[in-house]
Design a protein around this motif. Structure first.
Motif, PDB file in Angstrom:
ATOM      1  N   ASP A   1       0.633  -1.293   0.131  1.00  0.00           N
ATOM      2  CA  ASP A   1       0.095   0.177   0.135  1.00  0.00           C
ATOM      3  C   ASP A   1       0.921   1.173  -0.124  1.00  0.00           C
ATOM      4  OD1 ASP A   1      -2.166  -1.237  -0.076  1.00  0.00           O
ATOM      5  OD2 ASP A   1      -2.463  -1.582   2.179  1.00  0.00           O
ATOM      6  N   PHE A   2       2.064   1.075   0.007  1.00  0.00           N
ATOM      7  CA  PHE A   2       3.045   2.326  -0.120  1.00  0.00           C
ATOM      8  C   PHE A   2       3.190   2.754  -1.522  1.00  0.00           C
ATOM      9  CE2 PHE A   2       7.313   4.220  -0.648  1.00  0.00           C
ATOM     10  CZ  PHE A   2       7.294   5.218   0.450  1.00  0.00           C
ATOM     11  N   SER A   3       3.056   4.183  -1.584  1.00  0.00           N
ATOM     12  CA  SER A   3       2.939   5.019  -2.645  1.00  0.00           C
ATOM     13  C   SER A   3       4.308   5.947  -2.883  1.00  0.00           C
ATOM     14  CB  SER A   3       1.726   5.673  -3.263  1.00  0.00           C
ATOM     15  OG  SER A   3       1.906   6.333  -4.396  1.00  0.00           O
ATOM     16  N   PHE A   4       5.317   5.524  -3.370  1.00  0.00           N
ATOM     17  CA  PHE A   4       6.542   6.244  -3.314  1.00  0.00           C
ATOM     18  C   PHE A   4       6.306   7.915  -3.642  1.00  0.00           C
ATOM     19  CE2 PHE A   4      10.749   7.637  -4.581  1.00  0.00           C
ATOM     20  CZ  PHE A   4      11.481   7.063  -3.576  1.00  0.00           C
TER      21      PHE A   4
ATOM     22  N   VAL B   1       1.391   1.266   7.143  1.00  0.00           N
ATOM     23  CA  VAL B   1       0.189   1.967   7.910  1.00  0.00           C
ATOM     24  C   VAL B   1       0.833   3.621   7.747  1.00  0.00           C
ATOM     25  CG1 VAL B   1      -0.749   0.115   8.859  1.00  0.00           C
ATOM     26  CG2 VAL B   1       0.949   1.644  10.010  1.00  0.00           C
ATOM     27  N   TYR B   2      -0.209   4.468   7.490  1.00  0.00           N
ATOM     28  CA  TYR B   2       0.179   5.619   7.299  1.00  0.00           C
ATOM     29  C   TYR B   2      -1.041   6.689   7.821  1.00  0.00           C
ATOM     30  CZ  TYR B   2       1.973  10.333   6.281  1.00  0.00           C
ATOM     31  OH  TYR B   2       2.283  11.617   6.228  1.00  0.00           O
TER      32      TYR B   2
ATOM     33  N   SER C   1       4.691   0.915  11.326  1.00  0.00           N
ATOM     34  CA  SER C   1       4.596  -0.182  10.349  1.00  0.00           C
ATOM     35  C   SER C   1       5.325  -1.410  10.604  1.00  0.00           C
ATOM     36  CB  SER C   1       4.916   0.299   8.864  1.00  0.00           C
ATOM     37  OG  SER C   1       4.132   1.607   8.611  1.00  0.00           O
ATOM     38  N   ALA C   2       6.800  -1.152  11.251  1.00  0.00           N
ATOM     39  CA  ALA C   2       7.131  -2.210  11.733  1.00  0.00           C
ATOM     40  C   ALA C   2       6.485  -3.236  12.545  1.00  0.00           C
ATOM     41  CB  ALA C   2       8.764  -1.925  12.020  1.00  0.00           C
TER      42      ALA C   2
ATOM     43  N   THR D   1       7.879   9.839   8.548  1.00  0.00           N
ATOM     44  CA  THR D   1       8.713   9.995   9.877  1.00  0.00           C
ATOM     45  C   THR D   1       9.403   8.654  10.191  1.00  0.00           C
ATOM     46  OG1 THR D   1       6.945   9.528  11.490  1.00  0.00           O
ATOM     47  CG2 THR D   1       7.299  11.863  10.808  1.00  0.00           C
ATOM     48  N   VAL D   2      10.180   8.752  11.042  1.00  0.00           N
ATOM     49  CA  VAL D   2      10.999   7.446  11.589  1.00  0.00           C
ATOM     50  C   VAL D   2       9.957   6.647  12.306  1.00  0.00           C
ATOM     51  CG1 VAL D   2      12.727   6.469  13.067  1.00  0.00           C
ATOM     52  CG2 VAL D   2      13.129   8.421  11.564  1.00  0.00           C
TER      53      VAL D   2
END
Length: 107
Positions: A58-61, A103-104, A96-97, A89-90
């Motif tokens: 689900d990540f969009s660079f 997740v965002y 997400s880890a 952010t970190v």
């Protein structure tokens, strides 16, 4: 356990940014604060997703980073600046880890 994972994520970011871990806070934004972009961002995220087994489906660079420098990206940057990009952010990487899936929270 959570503190150890948070430190491991910070260490991963430190390795890819070339910055000392002391300069990387949970609220540090990868692009806006640490200057991680383009191929460096891609390399970091590939290493991160493998190291922490995070599903990045689900990540969009291009929502977070400009991509590698070329004329079109410079033109987009100078027209709109980096403010149109979402801050990653970190702490976002840490959350997400924990979930093993990107997740965002767009805040």
């Amino acid at each position: 356990m959570a503190d150890a994972l948070r430190e491991q994520v910070r260490n991963c970011v430190a390795r890819h940014s070339g910055l000392a871990i002391e300069k990387i806070a949970p609220e540090s934004r990868l692009l806006h604060d640490l200057g991680i972009d383009g191929d460096d961002a891609a390399d970091l995220l590939i290493d991160y997703s493998k190291a922490f087994t995070v599903d990045m489906t689900d990540f969009s660079f291009d929502q977070f980073f400009m991509g590698e420098s070329h004329v079109f990206n410079f033109w987009k940057f100078w027209q709109r600046g980096e403010d149109h990009l979402l801050p990653l952010t970190v702490e976002d990487l840490y959350r997400s880890a924990l979930q093993k899936k990107f997740v965002y929270d767009k805040r």
